[in-house]
Scaffold this active site. Structure first.
Site, PDB file in Angstrom:
ATOM      1  CD  GLU A 182      34.284  37.585  39.128  1.00  0.00           C
ATOM      2  OE1 GLU A 182      33.393  36.625  38.328  1.00  0.00           O
ATOM      3  OE2 GLU A 182      35.850  37.783  38.907  1.00  0.00           O
ATOM      4  CD  GLU A 386      38.192  36.093  42.384  1.00  0.00           C
ATOM      5  OE1 GLU A 386      38.525  35.616  41.769  1.00  0.00           O
ATOM      6  OE2 GLU A 386      36.672  36.156  42.872  1.00  0.00           O
TER       7      GLU A 386
HETATM    8  C1  BGP Z   1      36.791  34.828  38.790  1.00  0.00           C
HETATM    9  C2  BGP Z   1      35.603  34.503  40.499  1.00  0.00           C
HETATM   10  C3  BGP Z   1      35.902  32.792  41.208  1.00  0.00           C
HETATM   11  C4  BGP Z   1      36.874  31.700  40.686  1.00  0.00           C
HETATM   12  C5  BGP Z   1      38.009  32.471  39.605  1.00  0.00           C
HETATM   13  C6  BGP Z   1      38.847  32.069  38.654  1.00  0.00           C
HETATM   14  O1  BGP Z   1      35.682  34.574  38.134  1.00  0.00           O
HETATM   15  O2  BGP Z   1      35.176  35.192  40.926  1.00  0.00           O
HETATM   16  O3  BGP Z   1      34.568  32.378  41.429  1.00  0.00           O
HETATM   17  O4  BGP Z   1      37.209  30.736  40.897  1.00  0.00           O
HETATM   18  O5  BGP Z   1      37.102  33.600  38.557  1.00  0.00           O
HETATM   19  O6  BGP Z   1      37.991  31.190  37.889  1.00  0.00           O
HETATM   20  P1  BGP Z   1      38.225  29.521  37.898  1.00  0.00           P
HETATM   21  O7  BGP Z   1      37.506  28.939  39.085  1.00  0.00           O
HETATM   22  O8  BGP Z   1      37.169  29.736  36.614  1.00  0.00           O
HETATM   23  O9  BGP Z   1      39.390  28.930  36.822  1.00  0.00           O
END
Ligand code: BGP
Length: 489
Positions: A182, A386
């Protein structure tokens, strides 16, 4: 259902959110070790005498990532649980600081290399293809406090030492790599997502207080050069491996609020802030719209001879991305970015959002939309690495978690992924974010749980770390077993 036979089904995590063991076997501090949530300020203080930023841990905070879910010591048990759902792929990151603890050593740390050797062997033993992020908010802290991180061109060299070691060591073991997780979040979260720290600040009230967009464009250029060199090295050292970029692309689904041309053009300009990264890493060139920004604001980065050719000749093999939610752009409204993507004005046409306190909008069609835009504009294979939903969950008296909400979220999104495949998108796979509860990236808490597997750990750091399957575990297993056919029920 039309999921290809060799579709990669599984889940995704990141070293800093689950390994723990933050100072074990030679590892030193990295960027996420000095913060609770990457959307917040790092805990560093300016030392006037040394002229350097130093860690300043806050005794009132719990740094959950230091222990994570203790995956470093329990990975065998956890991988068994993942294999139990039939995963044929599992995404995690290599923590750069396990291999080069300070980032600027000449020789790598054997203990760190061995850990990932064992981890990847175990994945293969269980029938899972490792899908590996080379940098997921894990830049060694020393590289920031000593050099300013990616604000310095020197980082390219340190990075190349690291990835060359990785490609040579894991040749034949890892088929799918991604470079910078990201990296389009570099503007919003320059410290953790970008690995940037101003080391000669004029304003020492907080780290990066006076960081400018020009400096961020310069750092992004160094990262693009590093990305191109990494693609070249990967293809040369391990021709059987594929390497992708990894971007947060929820915000490609930024819809104009109305047909008012200001909303439409504004939404496009907002999407371009993300597309810039795709254009450089996938098409191998800086687009005209960013050159205009540089021109009009005197923000053009300094480039070395040969940089543009390098970027042109070494584009990525696939686009890996995260999708969580869509956003709406209104010219007189506000729009911000966090780990889930963009957050603009409310969309009245969506079914709802995740429960309090996060309230992330739920828009399954958005994932189909994003896949189609990417397919139309870039024509590269797409890998959803993701997608998922964070919920506040507790075991009931029968030690059970009935997470129907999650099941519906995943089902609705997968149905739209299937639509995207029918639309002609070349989808490599779907990796659910956080198949086991991990520390949240954005807020640094355990309470925001994504897992099909519950982990007994709480925001205050207490908990037995016991693992318990949630109801969604068997459901996801069936989806994978039937290659998506069970989604028709
Ligand atoms: C993305 C990241 C992850 C992750 C996910 C969910 O941006 O690559 O590392 O954790 O988001 O976000 P969060 O953990 O803030 O809910």
């Amino acid at each position: 259902m039309n999921f290809p036979k060799d579709f990669l089904w599984g889940g995704a995590v990141a070293a800093n959110q689950l390994e723990g063991a933050y100072l074990e076997d030679g590892k030193e501090l990295n960027v996420t070790d000095v913060m609770v949530g990457i959307a917040r300020q790092p805990d560093l203080k300016w030392n006037e005498a040394t002229g350097k930023w130093e860690p300043a841990f806050d005794p009132a905070k719990v740094y959950l990532s230091h222990e994570g879910i203790d995956f470093y010591h329990r990975y065998k048990e956890d991988l068994e649980l993942m294999a139990g759902m039939g995963f044929n792929a599992f995404r995690t990151s290599i923590s750069w600081g396990r291999i080069f603890p300070n980032g600027d050593e000449k020789e790598p740390n054997e203990a760190g290399l061995k850990f990932y050797d064992d981890l990847f062997d175990e994945m293969h033993r269980l029938g899972m293809e490792p899908v590996i992020t080379l940098s997921h908010y894990e830049t060694p802290l020393h590289l920031l406090t000593r050099y300013g991180g990616w604000l310095s061109e020197k980082l390219i060299g340190f990075w190349m030492n690291y990835v060359n070691v990785v490609f040579n060591r894991y040749k034949g073991k890892v088929k799918y790599y991604m470079t910078f997780n990201e990296i389009n979040n570099i503007f919003r979260m320059p410290f953790a997502a970008g690995g940037l720290l101003k080391i000669d600040p004029k304003d020492t009230s907080r780290p990066n207080a006076d960081l400018t967009d020009r400096e961020i464009y310069q750092a992004a250029h160094y990262i693009f050069v590093a990305n191109a060199k990494t693609v070249e090295a990967c293809h040369r050292i391990d021709p059987d491996a594929q390497i992708g970029c990894m971007l947060s692309l929820s915000s490609i689904a930024t819809y104009p609020y109305s047909c008012n041309p200001d909303d439409v053009m504004g939404a496009l300009q907002f999407q371009r802030k993300q597309k810039l990264f795709l254009d450089v890493m996938c098409k191998g060139q800086y687009p005209g719209y960013v050159k205009r920004i540089w021109r009009e604001n005197q923000e053009e980065p300094v480039m070395q001879a040969g940089d543009l050719e390098l970027i042109r000749d070494n584009t990525v093999d696939y686009i890996a991305f995260s999708y969580y939610r869509s956003a709406v752009f209104k010219s007189d409204g506000s729009i911000t970015v966090d780990t889930g993507g963009a957050a603009g004005v409310e969309n009245p046409y969506l079914e709802g959002c995740s429960p309090e306190p996060w309230r992330w909008p739920i828009d399954p069609k958005g994932i189909r939309y994003v896949c189609n835009i990417l397919n139309d504009e870039y024509g590269l294979p797409l890998f959803i690495v993701e997608n998922g939903i964070g919920l506040d969950e507790n075991l009931d008296e029968n030690k059970r978690i009935a997470d129907d909400f999650r099941r519906k979220y995943v089902k609705d999104h997968l149905v739209q992924v299937n639509e995207a495949i029918l639309d002609g998108c070349n989808l490599m796979g779907y990796l659910y974010w956080g198949p086991i509860d991990v520390v949240s990236a954005g807020t640094g808490e355990m309470r925001k749980r994504y897992g099909f597997v519950y982990v007994d750990r709480f925001n205050d750091g207490t908990g037995t770390l016991e693992r318990v399957k949630k109801d969604s575990y068997e459901w996801y297993k069936e989806v994978i077993e039937t290659n998506g056919e069970s989604l028709e029920d």
